[in-house]
Each structure stands twice: as structure tokens, then as C-alpha cells.
Scaffold this active site. Sequence first.
Site, PDB file in Angstrom:
ATOM      1  N   ASP A  67     -10.788  -3.984  -4.528  1.00 37.98           N
ATOM      2  CA  ASP A  67     -10.308  -5.229  -5.130  1.00 37.98           C
ATOM      3  C   ASP A  67     -10.582  -6.436  -4.247  1.00 37.98           C
ATOM      4  OD1 ASP A  67      -8.540  -4.552  -3.124  1.00 37.98           O
ATOM      5  OD2 ASP A  67      -6.812  -4.294  -4.420  1.00 37.98           O
ATOM      6  N   ASN A 136       5.622  -1.845  -4.975  1.00 38.33           N
ATOM      7  CA  ASN A 136       5.996  -1.755  -6.394  1.00 38.33           C
ATOM      8  C   ASN A 136       5.171  -0.688  -7.121  1.00 38.33           C
ATOM      9  OD1 ASN A 136       3.493  -2.909  -6.618  1.00 38.33           O
ATOM     10  ND2 ASN A 136       4.130  -4.685  -7.809  1.00 38.33           N
ATOM     11  N   HIS A 138       1.819  -0.365  -7.007  1.00 39.91           N
ATOM     12  CA  HIS A 138       0.459  -0.701  -7.441  1.00 39.91           C
ATOM     13  C   HIS A 138      -0.580   0.041  -6.619  1.00 39.91           C
ATOM     14  CE1 HIS A 138       0.261  -4.518  -4.676  1.00 39.91           C
ATOM     15  NE2 HIS A 138      -0.477  -3.575  -4.141  1.00 39.91           N
ATOM     16  N   GLU A 143      -1.272  -3.616 -11.288  1.00 40.36           N
ATOM     17  CA  GLU A 143       0.144  -3.930 -11.184  1.00 40.36           C
ATOM     18  C   GLU A 143       0.951  -3.228 -12.279  1.00 40.36           C
ATOM     19  OE1 GLU A 143       1.158  -5.281  -8.591  1.00 40.36           O
ATOM     20  OE2 GLU A 143       0.619  -7.373  -8.327  1.00 40.36           O
TER      21      GLU A 143
HETATM   22  C1  GLP Z   1      -2.627  -4.906  -1.301  1.00 35.62           C
HETATM   23  C2  GLP Z   1      -3.887  -4.168  -1.773  1.00 35.62           C
HETATM   24  C3  GLP Z   1      -3.637  -2.704  -1.994  1.00 35.62           C
HETATM   25  C4  GLP Z   1      -2.841  -2.137  -0.835  1.00 35.62           C
HETATM   26  C5  GLP Z   1      -1.497  -2.815  -0.758  1.00 35.62           C
HETATM   27  C6  GLP Z   1      -0.602  -2.259   0.325  1.00 35.62           C
HETATM   28  O1  GLP Z   1      -1.897  -5.485  -2.321  1.00 35.62           O
HETATM   29  N1  GLP Z   1      -4.461  -4.720  -2.954  1.00 35.62           N
HETATM   30  O2  GLP Z   1      -4.881  -2.041  -2.152  1.00 35.62           O
HETATM   31  O3  GLP Z   1      -2.690  -0.764  -0.997  1.00 35.62           O
HETATM   32  O4  GLP Z   1      -1.740  -4.179  -0.503  1.00 35.62           O
HETATM   33  O5  GLP Z   1      -0.780  -2.955   1.522  1.00 35.62           O
HETATM   34  P1  GLP Z   1      -0.193  -2.498   2.908  1.00 35.62           P
HETATM   35  O6  GLP Z   1      -1.056  -1.360   3.348  1.00 35.62           O
HETATM   36  O7  GLP Z   1      -0.367  -3.689   3.804  1.00 35.62           O
HETATM   37  O8  GLP Z   1       1.208  -2.119   2.710  1.00 35.62           O
END
Ligand code: GLP
Length: 239
Positions: A67, A136, A138, A143
Site C-alpha cells: 500500500d 483495528n 486492518h 479498513e
Molecule cells: C499501517 C500499514 C499496515 C501496517 C499497520 C501496522 O497502517 N498500512 O500495513 O500493518 O500500519 O503498523 P505498525 O507495524 O506500525 O503497528
Amino acid sequence: MNIIVCKNYAEMSNVAAKMMSELMQKKPNCVLGLATGSTPEGMYASLAEMCERGDISFENVTTVNLDEYYPIAPTNDQSYRYFMNRQLFDRVNINKANTNVPDGTAKDPVAECKRYEQLVSDLGGIDLQILGIGRNGHIGFNEPDTKLMLDTHVTDLTEDTIEANSRFFASANDVPRRALTMGIGTIFKAKKIVVLASGASKKDAVSAMLERTVDTNFPATMLNLHPDVTLICTQDVLD
Ligand code: GLP
């Protein structure tokens, strides 16, 4: 879902990097699906070290990222393109032309998503997809919603995600409101999926995922439908 429980973040990162390196040794021209967020940073550091030692080579590897924010310039230090260059691509012998991140500057974001979906398809799918998990639930930027999209698409970020990700930006107002993300179907084209989770803040998300029910309002639960998913997590996620 297979589960590998690790003592701490360093062990989780090394176990995931070892899994990726084994695939790269077996299939030097593999397609790796990569994720951003703070969780995989240790894994990327470990891969960079392995490459520096000459244990692995990225020469013939292709990567596709999950993404990207929209709109955002690749030179913005919060863009996922910038993150990937800094965390991995600039530290290993990969051909940058073989690294793919959705284009956050595309004039027509819908056309860009179509192009990206076709690209993943033309590559023959992904050999191993790394995923983090949002608090959440995702995955990528899929989402929680009553409907989930199969293909790469433009999405509105939820307030919860904007708030969670604002820690990397000057303020929540600076977080882009939209993103381009692989859909659940794109992610499911991966032969193997590895989910990384570390720290108590991921406890609720992981326990919902492990309940073995499927709920579009908690996208990670969809992973129960894929035949080859491994969760690599630290012990505190399960306590
Ligand atoms: C972002 C990314 C996700 C990722 C998530 C968790 O929103 N789009 O791909 O898994 O964050 O991030 P973190 O690893 O910093 O908790």
C-alpha cells in the site's frame, strides 16, 4: 493458521528474516510482498545484514508493497516508498526497477490501482507476503467495513488509523486521508502469508484474528480462509 511464538521483537524479526532468506535461496527470482509500519523494521535490518554478509542476494528478486498513502510524494519521508528505500532497498543489492509500491503521485488513482493489480497478476502472484496488523484489524489499508474489496483500490482511512499513524507525522492533520492498497483478493494471490505482530497493543487484534471467525469489520479475520498463513508474534501478544 500456524503460530510461532518468540521471546521478543529481535527473535520475531530474525525468524521472519530467516523464512524470507530460505525462500530467496531456494528461488532467487522470487516475488516478495512487503509491508510497512514499525513491526517489520527489525526484519528488514536483519535481511540487510544477511545481504551484506553475502548470505543472500536480492539481484533477481522482485518486490511488491501492499500500500501507499494518497496523495503523497516518494520524497516525503512519511511515504511508504521512502520508508522501503531507507529500510531495505538502499541497503541491499536489489534492482530498484524491480521494486514496486503503488504510486502516491498518480494523477488518476483508480487507473493506478488497476495497473498495480495487473502487475501483481503478471508477476504470477506473490511467493511470500509479509503483513503487519493494524490495531483495528486492518491488513494493508483494508479498513473495517461491511464490504471488503478484492482488488487494489483507493480507500478512505478510518479515524482510528489516522490517529494510530499520526505518531509518524507532525500532527494528525498531516496524515493523508486516503491510500492505495492491495485488496483482500490481491493479498490472497500470495502462496504464503506471514503475519508479524509484536507488543501488547496488538493483543486484541491478534486474539480476534485467532478466533477463527470471519468478519469484514475485522479484515485480519479473512486470513483464516487462506491455506498457508503463519503468525510470528512475541509472547506478550498472546498473554
Ligand atoms: C499501517 C500499514 C499496515 C501496517 C499497520 C501496522 O497502517 N498500512 O500495513 O500493518 O500500519 O503498523 P505498525 O507495524 O506500525 O503497528
